[in-house]
Design a protein around this motif. Structure first.
Motif, PDB file in Angstrom:
ATOM      1  N   LEU A   7      10.216  11.460  -2.829  1.00 10.91           N
ATOM      2  CA  LEU A   7      10.614  11.009  -1.489  1.00 10.91           C
ATOM      3  C   LEU A   7      11.959  10.289  -1.568  1.00 10.91           C
ATOM      4  CD1 LEU A   7       9.915  10.348   1.542  1.00 10.91           C
ATOM      5  CD2 LEU A   7       8.812   8.282   0.696  1.00 10.91           C
ATOM      6  N   ALA A   8      12.078   9.407  -2.545  1.00  8.10           N
ATOM      7  CA  ALA A   8      13.335   8.669  -2.720  1.00  8.10           C
ATOM      8  C   ALA A   8      14.469   9.630  -3.065  1.00  8.10           C
ATOM      9  CB  ALA A   8      13.176   7.606  -3.808  1.00  8.10           C
ATOM     10  N   ALA A   9      14.146  10.666  -3.851  1.00  8.08           N
ATOM     11  CA  ALA A   9      15.166  11.660  -4.218  1.00  8.08           C
ATOM     12  C   ALA A   9      15.738  12.296  -2.960  1.00  8.08           C
ATOM     13  CB  ALA A   9      14.567  12.723  -5.131  1.00  8.08           C
ATOM     14  N   GLY A  10      14.863  12.543  -1.982  1.00  3.61           N
ATOM     15  CA  GLY A  10      15.310  13.144  -0.727  1.00  3.61           C
ATOM     16  C   GLY A  10      16.270  12.241   0.036  1.00  3.61           C
ATOM     17  N   VAL A  34      12.881  -2.290  -7.955  1.00  7.11           N
ATOM     18  CA  VAL A  34      12.048  -1.669  -8.985  1.00  7.11           C
ATOM     19  C   VAL A  34      10.647  -1.480  -8.406  1.00  7.11           C
ATOM     20  CG1 VAL A  34      11.066  -1.934 -11.295  1.00  7.11           C
ATOM     21  CG2 VAL A  34      13.396  -2.758 -10.809  1.00  7.11           C
ATOM     22  N   VAL A  35      10.124  -0.255  -8.490  1.00  3.30           N
ATOM     23  CA  VAL A  35       8.816   0.055  -7.914  1.00  3.30           C
ATOM     24  C   VAL A  35       7.896   0.593  -9.008  1.00  3.30           C
ATOM     25  CG1 VAL A  35       7.586   1.331  -6.119  1.00  3.30           C
ATOM     26  CG2 VAL A  35       9.965   0.649  -5.746  1.00  3.30           C
ATOM     27  N   VAL A  36       6.760  -0.047  -9.165  1.00  2.88           N
ATOM     28  CA  VAL A  36       5.794   0.325 -10.205  1.00  2.88           C
ATOM     29  C   VAL A  36       4.636   1.069  -9.550  1.00  2.88           C
ATOM     30  CG1 VAL A  36       4.205  -0.617 -11.939  1.00  2.88           C
ATOM     31  CG2 VAL A  36       6.448  -1.680 -11.582  1.00  2.88           C
ATOM     32  N   CYS A  37       4.284   2.257 -10.079  1.00  9.16           N
ATOM     33  CA  CYS A  37       3.288   3.111  -9.410  1.00  9.16           C
ATOM     34  C   CYS A  37       2.324   3.756 -10.392  1.00  9.16           C
ATOM     35  CB  CYS A  37       3.960   4.296  -8.736  1.00  9.16           C
ATOM     36  SG  CYS A  37       5.153   3.915  -7.516  1.00  9.16           S
ATOM     37  N   PRO A  38       1.108   4.052  -9.914  1.00  8.35           N
ATOM     38  CA  PRO A  38       0.236   4.955 -10.666  1.00  8.35           C
ATOM     39  C   PRO A  38       0.867   6.352 -10.718  1.00  8.35           C
ATOM     40  CG  PRO A  38      -0.973   3.867  -8.883  1.00  8.35           C
ATOM     41  CD  PRO A  38       0.480   3.591  -8.666  1.00  8.35           C
ATOM     42  N   ASN A  39       0.326   7.197 -11.551  1.00  5.51           N
ATOM     43  CA  ASN A  39       0.929   8.482 -11.895  1.00  5.51           C
ATOM     44  C   ASN A  39       1.271   9.376 -10.690  1.00  5.51           C
ATOM     45  OD1 ASN A  39       1.753  10.677 -13.380  1.00  5.51           O
ATOM     46  ND2 ASN A  39       0.098  10.544 -14.856  1.00  5.51           N
ATOM     47  N   LEU A  40       0.267   9.799  -9.929  1.00  4.39           N
ATOM     48  CA  LEU A  40       0.495  10.704  -8.800  1.00  4.39           C
ATOM     49  C   LEU A  40       1.386  10.066  -7.743  1.00  4.39           C
ATOM     50  CD1 LEU A  40      -0.075  13.216  -6.992  1.00  4.39           C
ATOM     51  CD2 LEU A  40      -2.188  12.090  -6.289  1.00  4.39           C
ATOM     52  N   ALA A  41       1.117   8.804  -7.414  1.00  5.52           N
ATOM     53  CA  ALA A  41       1.922   8.113  -6.404  1.00  5.52           C
ATOM     54  C   ALA A  41       3.378   8.062  -6.836  1.00  5.52           C
ATOM     55  CB  ALA A  41       1.384   6.701  -6.177  1.00  5.52           C
ATOM     56  N   GLY A  42       3.599   7.807  -8.123  1.00  3.37           N
ATOM     57  CA  GLY A  42       4.970   7.734  -8.628  1.00  3.37           C
ATOM     58  C   GLY A  42       5.670   9.072  -8.536  1.00  3.37           C
ATOM     59  N   ASP A  43       4.929  10.126  -8.785  1.00  2.00           N
ATOM     60  CA  ASP A  43       5.475  11.473  -8.700  1.00  2.00           C
ATOM     61  C   ASP A  43       5.948  11.746  -7.273  1.00  2.00           C
ATOM     62  OD1 ASP A  43       6.125  14.056  -9.345  1.00  2.00           O
ATOM     63  OD2 ASP A  43       4.062  14.770  -9.584  1.00  2.00           O
ATOM     64  N   VAL A  44       5.075  11.491  -6.315  1.00  2.00           N
ATOM     65  CA  VAL A  44       5.371  11.807  -4.914  1.00  2.00           C
ATOM     66  C   VAL A  44       6.426  10.862  -4.339  1.00  2.00           C
ATOM     67  CG1 VAL A  44       4.388  11.963  -2.598  1.00  2.00           C
ATOM     68  CG2 VAL A  44       3.057  12.760  -4.576  1.00  2.00           C
ATOM     69  N   LEU A  45       6.252   9.574  -4.572  1.00  2.00           N
ATOM     70  CA  LEU A  45       7.155   8.600  -3.957  1.00  2.00           C
ATOM     71  C   LEU A  45       8.570   8.695  -4.538  1.00  2.00           C
ATOM     72  CD1 LEU A  45       4.717   5.554  -3.696  1.00  2.00           C
ATOM     73  CD2 LEU A  45       5.452   7.103  -1.855  1.00  2.00           C
ATOM     74  N   LEU A  78       0.866  -1.179   0.000  1.00  2.00           N
ATOM     75  CA  LEU A  78       0.000   0.000   0.000  1.00  2.00           C
ATOM     76  C   LEU A  78       0.904   1.231   0.000  1.00  2.00           C
ATOM     77  CD1 LEU A  78      -2.768  -1.185   2.463  1.00  2.00           C
ATOM     78  CD2 LEU A  78      -2.923  -0.943  -0.031  1.00  2.00           C
ATOM     79  N   MET A  79       0.544   2.232  -0.795  1.00  3.21           N
ATOM     80  CA  MET A  79       1.498   3.322  -1.017  1.00  3.21           C
ATOM     81  C   MET A  79       1.796   4.115   0.249  1.00  3.21           C
ATOM     82  SD  MET A  79      -0.633   6.119  -3.214  1.00  3.21           S
ATOM     83  CE  MET A  79      -1.330   5.095  -4.510  1.00  3.21           C
ATOM     84  N   ASP A  80       0.849   4.200   1.170  1.00  2.00           N
ATOM     85  CA  ASP A  80       1.136   4.922   2.414  1.00  2.00           C
ATOM     86  C   ASP A  80       2.117   4.126   3.276  1.00  2.00           C
ATOM     87  OD1 ASP A  80      -0.914   3.088   2.573  1.00  2.00           O
ATOM     88  OD2 ASP A  80      -2.104   4.202   4.023  1.00  2.00           O
ATOM     89  N   ALA A  81       1.920   2.819   3.333  1.00  5.17           N
ATOM     90  CA  ALA A  81       2.867   1.980   4.077  1.00  5.17           C
ATOM     91  C   ALA A  81       4.245   2.056   3.423  1.00  5.17           C
ATOM     92  CB  ALA A  81       2.378   0.536   4.098  1.00  5.17           C
TER      93      ALA A  81
END
Ligand code: ATP
Ligand code: MG
Length: 332
Positions: A234-237, A220-231, A203-206
Protein backbone atom coordinates in the motif's frame (compact mmCIF):
# COMPACT_ATOMS: atom_id res chain seq x y z
CA UNK A 1 38.52 -8.44 6.25
CA UNK A 2 36.96 -9.40 2.93
CA UNK A 3 33.18 -9.49 2.76
CA UNK A 4 31.83 -12.15 0.45
CA UNK A 5 28.78 -10.92 -1.44
CA UNK A 6 26.80 -13.44 -3.45
CA UNK A 7 25.25 -11.92 -6.56
CA UNK A 8 22.20 -13.61 -8.11
CA UNK A 9 20.79 -11.82 -11.14
CA UNK A 10 17.97 -14.32 -11.71
CA UNK A 11 15.57 -13.65 -14.59
CA UNK A 12 14.14 -10.78 -16.62
CA UNK A 13 15.33 -7.32 -15.63
CA UNK A 14 17.24 -8.90 -12.73
CA UNK A 15 19.94 -9.43 -15.36
CA UNK A 16 20.02 -5.70 -16.04
CA UNK A 17 19.49 -4.04 -12.67
CA UNK A 18 21.74 -6.29 -10.56
CA UNK A 19 24.84 -5.52 -12.66
CA UNK A 20 23.93 -1.83 -12.23
CA UNK A 21 23.88 -2.26 -8.44
CA UNK A 22 27.20 -4.12 -8.52
CA UNK A 23 28.68 -1.27 -10.55
CA UNK A 24 27.64 1.15 -7.80
CA UNK A 25 29.10 -1.08 -5.06
CA UNK A 26 32.31 -1.36 -7.07
CA UNK A 27 32.65 2.42 -7.16
CA UNK A 28 33.80 2.20 -3.52
CA UNK A 29 37.15 0.81 -2.48
CA UNK A 30 35.73 -1.68 -0.01
CA UNK A 31 37.16 -5.15 0.29
CA UNK A 32 34.24 -6.98 -1.33
CA UNK A 33 34.48 -10.30 -3.10
CA UNK A 34 31.58 -10.77 -5.52
CA UNK A 35 30.58 -14.38 -6.12
CA UNK A 36 27.96 -14.99 -8.79
CA UNK A 37 25.36 -17.73 -8.35
CA UNK A 38 22.45 -18.97 -10.42
CA UNK A 39 18.74 -19.27 -9.60
CA UNK A 40 15.38 -18.78 -11.27
CA UNK A 41 13.51 -19.87 -14.40
CA UNK A 42 16.55 -19.98 -16.69
CA UNK A 43 18.44 -22.05 -14.12
CA UNK A 44 15.51 -24.46 -13.87
CA UNK A 45 15.35 -24.77 -17.66
CA UNK A 46 19.07 -25.48 -17.84
CA UNK A 47 19.50 -27.73 -14.80
CA UNK A 48 16.02 -28.89 -13.79
CA UNK A 49 16.38 -27.06 -10.47
CA UNK A 50 15.39 -23.41 -9.92
CA UNK A 51 17.54 -23.22 -6.80
CA UNK A 52 20.60 -25.47 -7.01
CA UNK A 53 22.08 -26.65 -3.70
CA UNK A 54 25.32 -24.87 -4.58
CA UNK A 55 23.47 -21.53 -4.73
CA UNK A 56 21.66 -22.16 -1.45
CA UNK A 57 24.91 -23.02 0.30
CA UNK A 58 26.78 -20.06 -1.16
CA UNK A 59 24.08 -17.72 0.11
CA UNK A 60 24.01 -19.39 3.54
CA UNK A 61 27.81 -19.05 3.86
CA UNK A 62 28.10 -15.51 2.49
CA UNK A 63 28.24 -12.22 4.38
CA UNK A 64 25.38 -10.86 2.27
CA UNK A 65 23.51 -11.55 -0.97
CA UNK A 66 22.23 -9.26 -3.68
CA UNK A 67 19.31 -10.82 -5.54
CA UNK A 68 17.49 -9.59 -8.66
CA UNK A 69 14.24 -11.37 -9.49
CA UNK A 70 12.93 -14.78 -10.48
CA UNK A 71 9.99 -15.39 -12.82
CA UNK A 72 7.48 -18.18 -12.28
CA UNK A 73 9.91 -19.96 -9.94
CA UNK A 74 10.00 -16.95 -7.59
CA UNK A 75 8.43 -18.77 -4.64
CA UNK A 76 10.75 -21.77 -5.10
CA UNK A 77 13.74 -19.46 -5.04
CA UNK A 78 13.12 -16.58 -2.69
CA UNK A 79 11.36 -18.40 0.15
CA UNK A 80 14.22 -20.90 0.65
CA UNK A 81 16.79 -18.12 0.24
CA UNK A 82 15.17 -16.14 3.05
CA UNK A 83 15.61 -19.27 5.14
CA UNK A 84 19.22 -19.60 3.97
CA UNK A 85 20.01 -16.22 5.53
CA UNK A 86 17.88 -17.09 8.57
CA UNK A 87 15.88 -13.92 8.05
CA UNK A 88 13.55 -12.86 10.83
CA UNK A 89 12.77 -9.37 9.56
CA UNK A 90 11.91 -7.92 6.17
CA UNK A 91 12.86 -4.26 5.96
CA UNK A 92 10.94 -2.23 3.39
CA UNK A 93 11.37 1.52 3.12
CA UNK A 94 8.81 3.47 1.08
CA UNK A 95 10.20 6.91 0.34
CA UNK A 96 8.83 9.39 -2.16
CA UNK A 97 11.50 11.36 -4.04
CA UNK A 98 11.38 14.83 -5.55
CA UNK A 99 11.05 14.54 -9.31
CA UNK A 100 9.01 11.36 -9.14
CA UNK A 101 5.27 11.54 -9.58
CA UNK A 102 3.81 10.21 -6.33
CA UNK A 103 0.30 9.96 -4.98
CA UNK A 104 1.61 11.16 -1.62
CA UNK A 105 4.95 12.95 -2.14
CA UNK A 106 5.36 13.40 1.62
CA UNK A 107 5.55 9.63 2.23
CA UNK A 108 8.60 8.40 4.12
CA UNK A 109 7.98 5.22 6.08
CA UNK A 110 9.89 2.03 6.80
CA UNK A 111 8.11 -1.26 7.38
CA UNK A 112 9.70 -3.88 9.61
CA UNK A 113 7.78 -7.03 8.82
CA UNK A 114 7.95 -10.28 10.75
CA UNK A 115 9.42 -12.72 8.24
CA UNK A 116 8.98 -16.28 9.55
CA UNK A 117 5.54 -16.93 10.98
CA UNK A 118 1.97 -15.59 11.12
CA UNK A 119 -0.21 -16.96 8.34
CA UNK A 120 2.85 -17.50 6.13
CA UNK A 121 4.16 -20.27 8.35
CA UNK A 122 3.09 -22.91 5.84
CA UNK A 123 0.60 -24.81 8.02
CA UNK A 124 -2.25 -25.13 5.53
CA UNK A 125 -4.48 -28.17 5.06
CA UNK A 126 -7.23 -29.32 2.71
CA UNK A 127 -9.40 -31.31 5.10
CA UNK A 128 -12.25 -32.20 2.75
CA UNK A 129 -13.80 -31.24 -0.58
CA UNK A 130 -15.38 -28.34 1.22
CA UNK A 131 -12.92 -27.32 3.89
CA UNK A 132 -9.42 -25.89 4.00
CA UNK A 133 -7.71 -24.54 7.10
CA UNK A 134 -4.68 -22.49 8.00
CA UNK A 135 -2.88 -22.47 11.30
CA UNK A 136 -1.53 -19.11 12.34
CA UNK A 137 1.68 -19.30 14.31
CA UNK A 138 2.89 -16.54 16.61
CA UNK A 139 5.69 -17.05 19.10
CA UNK A 140 6.84 -14.72 21.83
CA UNK A 141 10.44 -15.34 20.76
CA UNK A 142 9.95 -14.22 17.14
CA UNK A 143 7.80 -11.27 18.21
CA UNK A 144 10.43 -10.14 20.73
CA UNK A 145 13.26 -10.60 18.26
CA UNK A 146 11.48 -8.38 15.74
CA UNK A 147 10.81 -5.82 18.47
CA UNK A 148 14.48 -5.83 19.56
CA UNK A 149 15.45 -5.16 15.95
CA UNK A 150 12.88 -2.35 15.73
CA UNK A 151 14.23 -0.77 18.91
CA UNK A 152 17.81 -0.90 17.63
CA UNK A 153 16.68 0.49 14.29
CA UNK A 154 14.99 3.43 16.02
CA UNK A 155 17.80 3.96 18.56
CA UNK A 156 20.36 4.11 15.76
CA UNK A 157 18.37 6.89 14.12
CA UNK A 158 17.67 4.76 11.05
CA UNK A 159 14.00 5.71 10.97
CA UNK A 160 12.86 8.26 8.38
CA UNK A 161 12.93 11.07 10.95
CA UNK A 162 16.42 10.04 12.05
CA UNK A 163 15.22 10.85 15.55
CA UNK A 164 15.16 8.04 18.13
CA UNK A 165 12.40 9.88 20.05
CA UNK A 166 10.02 9.23 17.16
CA UNK A 167 9.82 5.57 18.20
CA UNK A 168 7.72 3.18 16.15
CA UNK A 169 4.13 2.16 15.49
CA UNK A 170 3.00 -1.44 15.81
CA UNK A 171 0.09 -2.36 13.51
CA UNK A 172 -1.99 -5.39 14.48
CA UNK A 173 -5.51 -6.77 14.81
CA UNK A 174 -5.38 -7.87 18.44
CA UNK A 175 -8.99 -6.87 19.04
CA UNK A 176 -10.10 -9.82 16.87
CA UNK A 177 -7.14 -12.24 16.89
CA UNK A 178 -6.70 -11.91 20.61
CA UNK A 179 -4.47 -14.90 21.07
CA UNK A 180 -2.08 -14.54 18.11
CA UNK A 181 -1.97 -10.81 17.41
CA UNK A 182 -2.61 -10.31 21.11
CA UNK A 183 0.65 -12.08 21.87
CA UNK A 184 2.47 -10.22 19.10
CA UNK A 185 1.24 -6.84 20.31
CA UNK A 186 1.96 -7.55 23.94
CA UNK A 187 5.51 -8.75 23.33
CA UNK A 188 6.42 -5.93 20.94
CA UNK A 189 5.11 -3.26 23.30
CA UNK A 190 6.81 -4.96 26.27
CA UNK A 191 10.21 -4.94 24.56
CA UNK A 192 9.79 -1.27 23.61
CA UNK A 193 8.89 -0.49 27.21
CA UNK A 194 11.89 -2.42 28.59
CA UNK A 195 14.23 -0.54 26.24
CA UNK A 196 12.64 2.84 26.76
CA UNK A 197 11.63 3.19 23.12
CA UNK A 198 8.46 5.09 22.41
CA UNK A 199 5.92 2.77 20.75
CA UNK A 200 2.33 3.40 19.81
CA UNK A 201 -0.15 1.05 18.22
CA UNK A 202 -2.73 1.09 15.48
CA UNK A 203 -5.29 -1.45 14.35
CA UNK A 204 -4.12 -2.51 10.91
CA UNK A 205 -7.41 -1.72 9.18
CA UNK A 206 -7.47 1.77 10.66
CA UNK A 207 -3.82 2.11 9.65
CA UNK A 208 -4.71 1.20 6.06
CA UNK A 209 -7.10 4.16 6.00
CA UNK A 210 -4.91 6.64 7.83
CA UNK A 211 -1.67 5.99 5.96
CA UNK A 212 -2.87 7.17 2.52
CA UNK A 213 -4.78 10.08 4.06
CA UNK A 214 -1.72 11.36 5.94
CA UNK A 215 1.50 9.35 5.68
CA UNK A 216 3.40 11.94 7.73
CA UNK A 217 1.87 10.46 10.88
CA UNK A 218 4.10 7.40 10.54
CA UNK A 219 7.78 6.60 10.44
CA UNK A 220 8.84 3.10 11.46
CA UNK A 221 5.98 0.57 11.33
CA UNK A 222 6.26 -2.90 12.87
CA UNK A 223 3.88 -5.57 11.52
CA UNK A 224 3.05 -9.26 11.56
CA UNK A 225 3.94 -11.10 8.35
CA UNK A 226 0.81 -10.83 6.16
CA UNK A 227 -0.07 -7.33 7.37
CA UNK A 228 3.45 -6.18 6.59
CA UNK A 229 3.25 -7.64 3.12
CA UNK A 230 -0.02 -5.88 2.31
CA UNK A 231 0.58 -2.59 4.10
CA UNK A 232 4.06 -2.10 2.64
CA UNK A 233 2.59 -2.63 -0.84
CA UNK A 234 0.00 0.00 0.00
CA UNK A 235 2.80 2.38 0.93
CA UNK A 236 4.60 1.46 -2.31
CA UNK A 237 1.54 2.69 -4.19
CA UNK A 238 1.85 6.07 -2.46
CA UNK A 239 5.43 6.76 -3.55
CA UNK A 240 5.01 5.93 -7.23
CA UNK A 241 6.89 3.34 -9.12
CA UNK A 242 7.86 -0.23 -8.43
CA UNK A 243 11.24 0.59 -9.92
CA UNK A 244 12.19 2.58 -6.82
CA UNK A 245 11.65 0.26 -3.88
CA UNK A 246 14.40 -1.73 -2.20
CA UNK A 247 14.11 -4.35 0.51
CA UNK A 248 16.24 -6.34 2.90
CA UNK A 249 15.75 -9.74 4.51
CA UNK A 250 17.87 -9.55 7.62
CA UNK A 251 19.00 -12.53 9.66
CA UNK A 252 21.32 -13.03 12.60
CA UNK A 253 24.61 -12.90 10.74
CA UNK A 254 23.52 -12.83 7.14
CA UNK A 255 21.12 -10.87 4.95
CA UNK A 256 19.67 -10.80 1.45
CA UNK A 257 18.86 -7.61 -0.43
CA UNK A 258 16.44 -7.39 -3.35
CA UNK A 259 14.36 -4.87 -5.26
CA UNK A 260 10.64 -5.17 -4.51
CA UNK A 261 9.78 -5.44 -8.21
CA UNK A 262 9.76 -8.66 -10.19
CA UNK A 263 11.18 -9.65 -13.56
CA UNK A 264 9.13 -7.07 -15.55
CA UNK A 265 8.82 -9.35 -18.61
CA UNK A 266 7.24 -6.52 -20.61
CA UNK A 267 10.52 -4.56 -20.72
CA UNK A 268 13.11 -7.26 -20.01
CA UNK A 269 16.06 -7.44 -22.38
CA UNK A 270 15.65 -3.89 -23.67
CA UNK A 271 18.12 -2.23 -21.35
CA UNK A 272 15.55 0.29 -20.14
CA UNK A 273 14.71 -1.01 -16.65
CA UNK A 274 14.98 1.45 -13.79
CA UNK A 275 18.02 0.40 -11.71
CA UNK A 276 17.01 2.55 -8.71
CA UNK A 277 15.39 -0.20 -6.61
CA UNK A 278 18.41 -2.47 -7.08
CA UNK A 279 20.85 0.37 -6.37
CA UNK A 280 18.95 1.33 -3.21
CA UNK A 281 19.00 -2.35 -2.21
CA UNK A 282 22.78 -2.17 -2.60
CA UNK A 283 22.75 0.90 -0.33
CA UNK A 284 20.93 -1.16 2.32
CA UNK A 285 23.60 -3.84 1.86
CA UNK A 286 26.36 -1.26 2.42
CA UNK A 287 24.66 -0.09 5.61
CA UNK A 288 24.26 -3.69 6.78
CA UNK A 289 27.98 -4.35 6.26
CA UNK A 290 28.83 -1.32 8.40
CA UNK A 291 29.33 1.28 5.69
CA UNK A 292 26.56 3.68 6.68
CA UNK A 293 28.37 6.71 5.24
CA UNK A 294 28.72 5.06 1.85
CA UNK A 295 25.06 4.03 1.98
CA UNK A 296 24.06 7.64 2.58
CA UNK A 297 26.20 8.76 -0.35
CA UNK A 298 24.47 6.27 -2.64
CA UNK A 299 21.04 7.44 -1.49
CA UNK A 300 22.01 11.08 -2.02
CA UNK A 301 23.35 10.31 -5.50
CA UNK A 302 20.15 8.45 -6.39
CA UNK A 303 18.05 11.30 -5.05
CA UNK A 304 19.92 13.84 -7.16
CA UNK A 305 19.61 11.74 -10.31
CA UNK A 306 15.89 11.20 -9.70
CA UNK A 307 15.41 14.94 -9.30
CA UNK A 308 17.61 16.07 -12.20
CA UNK A 309 17.60 13.09 -14.57
CA UNK A 310 18.47 11.14 -16.57
CA UNK A 311 15.33 9.05 -16.01
CA UNK A 312 14.13 5.73 -17.36
CA UNK A 313 10.83 5.27 -19.20
CA UNK A 314 8.81 4.26 -16.12
CA UNK A 315 9.51 7.76 -14.74
CA UNK A 316 8.71 9.50 -17.98
CA UNK A 317 12.27 9.69 -19.30
CA UNK A 318 14.10 8.06 -22.18
CA UNK A 319 17.35 7.03 -20.56
CA UNK A 320 18.71 3.49 -20.50
CA UNK A 321 19.58 1.48 -17.39
CA UNK A 322 23.25 2.10 -18.21
CA UNK A 323 22.85 5.86 -18.50
CA UNK A 324 21.04 6.17 -15.17
CA UNK A 325 23.63 3.94 -13.49
CA UNK A 326 26.49 5.96 -14.95
CA UNK A 327 24.85 9.16 -13.68
CA UNK A 328 24.59 7.71 -10.15
CA UNK A 329 28.22 6.53 -10.21
CA UNK A 330 29.23 9.96 -11.50
CA UNK A 331 27.54 11.63 -8.54
CA UNK A 332 29.45 9.40 -6.14
P1 ATP B 1 6.84 -10.91 -11.87
O1 ATP B 1 5.89 -12.02 -12.05
O2 ATP B 1 8.27 -11.31 -12.07
O3 ATP B 1 6.63 -10.11 -10.62
P2 ATP B 1 5.36 -8.85 -13.20
O4 ATP B 1 4.76 -8.97 -14.56
O5 ATP B 1 4.49 -8.85 -12.01
O6 ATP B 1 6.53 -9.92 -13.10
P3 ATP B 1 6.81 -6.69 -12.08
O7 ATP B 1 8.28 -6.83 -12.16
O8 ATP B 1 6.16 -6.99 -10.79
O9 ATP B 1 6.20 -7.52 -13.26
O10 ATP B 1 6.45 -5.25 -12.62
C1 ATP B 1 5.12 -4.78 -12.77
C2 ATP B 1 5.13 -3.58 -13.73
O11 ATP B 1 6.04 -2.57 -13.26
C3 ATP B 1 5.62 -3.95 -15.13
O12 ATP B 1 4.87 -3.24 -16.08
C4 ATP B 1 7.04 -3.49 -15.17
O13 ATP B 1 7.47 -3.11 -16.43
C5 ATP B 1 7.07 -2.33 -14.20
N1 ATP B 1 8.38 -2.33 -13.51
C6 ATP B 1 8.75 -3.09 -12.47
N2 ATP B 1 10.01 -2.88 -12.13
C7 ATP B 1 10.49 -1.96 -12.97
C8 ATP B 1 11.76 -1.31 -13.15
N3 ATP B 1 12.80 -1.59 -12.34
N4 ATP B 1 11.87 -0.42 -14.14
C9 ATP B 1 10.84 -0.11 -14.92
N5 ATP B 1 9.64 -0.67 -14.83
C10 ATP B 1 9.45 -1.58 -13.86
MG1 MG C 1 5.00 -8.75 -9.89
Amino acid sequence: MTDEIVVIEGDGIGREVVPAAVEVLSAFEFDFEFVTAEAGDATRDATGDALPDATYERVADADATLFGAAGETAADVILPLRKAVDSFVNVRPATAYPGVDALRPETDVVFLRENTEGVYSGHEDRLSDDLSTLTRVVTSSASRELAEYACEFVEDGRGPAGDPDEGFTVAHKANVMRETDGRFREEVLAVADERGVDADEELMDAFATKLPLDPTQYGVVVCPNLAGDVLSDLAAGLVGGLGLLPSANVGHDNALFEPVHGTAPDIAGEGVANPTAAILSAAMLLEYLGHAGAADRVREAVETVLAEGPRTGDLGGEATTEEVTAAVVDRL
